[in-house]
Design a protein around this motif. Structure first.
Motif, mmCIF file in Angstrom:
data_model
loop_
_atom_site.group_PDB
_atom_site.id
_atom_site.type_symbol
_atom_site.label_atom_id
_atom_site.label_comp_id
_atom_site.label_asym_id
_atom_site.label_seq_id
_atom_site.Cartn_x
_atom_site.Cartn_y
_atom_site.Cartn_z
ATOM 1 N N UNK A 170 0.841 -1.200 0.000
ATOM 2 C CA UNK A 170 0.000 0.000 0.000
ATOM 3 C C UNK A 170 0.875 1.250 0.000
ATOM 4 N N UNK A 171 0.524 2.225 -0.837
ATOM 5 C CA UNK A 171 1.212 3.514 -0.786
ATOM 6 C C UNK A 171 0.260 4.570 -0.239
ATOM 7 N N UNK A 172 0.816 5.488 0.531
ATOM 8 C CA UNK A 172 0.030 6.587 1.088
ATOM 9 C C UNK A 172 0.219 7.799 0.186
ATOM 10 N N UNK A 173 -0.875 8.277 -0.384
ATOM 11 C CA UNK A 173 -0.815 9.435 -1.277
ATOM 12 C C UNK A 173 -1.480 10.615 -0.572
ATOM 13 N N UNK A 174 -0.723 11.685 -0.378
ATOM 14 C CA UNK A 174 -1.262 12.890 0.254
ATOM 15 C C UNK A 174 -1.432 13.978 -0.797
ATOM 16 N N UNK A 175 -2.671 14.360 -1.057
ATOM 17 C CA UNK A 175 -2.973 15.417 -2.022
ATOM 18 C C UNK A 175 -3.083 16.742 -1.289
ATOM 19 N N UNK A 176 -2.458 17.760 -1.832
ATOM 20 C CA UNK A 176 -2.459 19.085 -1.234
ATOM 21 C C UNK A 176 -3.069 20.091 -2.202
#
Length: 259
Positions: free
Chosen positions: A182-188
């Motif tokens: 699993x990858x954690x994607x943080x959208x800003x």
DNA sequence: CGAGTTTGACCCGCGC
DNA sequence: GCGCGGGTCAAACTCG
């Protein structure tokens, strides 16, 4: 602006504009030679046969594409649902863990970890052996940095939205410490434009709007053509899809040939 | 040759 | 003020 891929899918389809029976060979010489006549007729029959064969093949390709598109849509919906479930589950786990260890303190620290307005955290399942940290979300991204952080041995990749120069959105992609798959994607930030997928949906919506008008009576529906063109544009950008589609089509052809 | 990626250097905020 | 760590920049590099 948007690149299009012409698959020539309707090129050999008999339409009102170019009926098959109007396909002839023009010749400068007179048609008084019987051999020439038979040759012309033979060539004509051959080309008509070829046209109908290609037309049939064309229809099969359309069907295959249509099935692939349906499968893609249902898979996409399924993945979205799974990701939402996972997100809810992980946030719930975080809260529970925090609750167990810091019962007396306030939720302020956890609130800091939770997404702020304009910030969105998404957990995306990927192949654990895949080190590329590439997450396909319908937008175009340009990588501008990579960093190994203290709390996680796997590198964090930094991306800017490359679709529009004015789009302020950034994203960070890092493999989850708990789960290698699993990858954690943080959208800003918020996109100030549509995604590639939304462009397709929008075009189709526009098309269906036109279909509701009386003008449609005089313009026979070409939704199929538009659909195919839009799908081809979108899907041709995905190398995995094109290679898998090519494999599927070739296996289908081989399957037909074995009969 | 241009567009995208890599990677070391630099900047800046924060805690001590 | 200093050091640490996360985020960004930009030159070098790669690839189609």
């Amino acid at each position: 602006m948007v690149a299009t891929l012409d698959l020539n899918l309707s090129l050999f389809c008999p339409t009102d504009d170019t009926p098959v029976n109007e396909v002839t060979f023009k010749h400068d010489d007179d048609y008084d030679n019987d051999e020439d006549h038979s040759f012309e007729k033979e060539a004509d029959d051959h080309s008509v046969g070829e046209l109908s064969r290609i037309s049939k093949e064309n229809m099969e390709l359309k069907e295959t594409l249509s099935v692939a598109w349906d499968m893609y849509n249902s898979l996409n919906a399924h993945v979205k649902k799974l990701m939402q479930d996972k997100e809810v589950l992980e946030l719930g786990t975080k809260k529970r863990k925090f609750d167990e260890t810091v019962q007396q303190s306030s939720w302020k620290r956890l609130d800091d970890e939770l997404p702020r307005s304009g910030t969105k955290i998404v957990y995306v399942p990927i192949d654990p052996s895949d080190k590329s940290l590439v997450v396909k979300d319908g937008y175009q991204w340009r990588k501008y940095g990579q960093k190994v952080t203290r709390d996680n041995p796997s590198p964090r990749a930094y991306y800017k939205c490359a679709f529009a120069p004015t789009c302020p959105v950034k994203k960070k992609v890092q493999r989850s410490m708990e789960d290698d798959g699993v990858v954690v994607v943080t959208y800003d930030g918020e996109h100030n434009h549509r995604s590639t997928m939304q462009e397709v949906t929008y075009a189709l919506a526009q098309e269906s709007e036109v279909s509701n008008t009386s003008e449609r009576m005089f313009n026979p529906p070409k939704l199929d053509e538009v659909l195919v063109e839009q799908m081809a544009t979108y899907l041709s950008k995905d190398p995995n899809f094109t290679s898998e589609l090519a494999a599927a089509i070739s296996s289908k052809i081989l399957e037909v040939e074995t009969f």
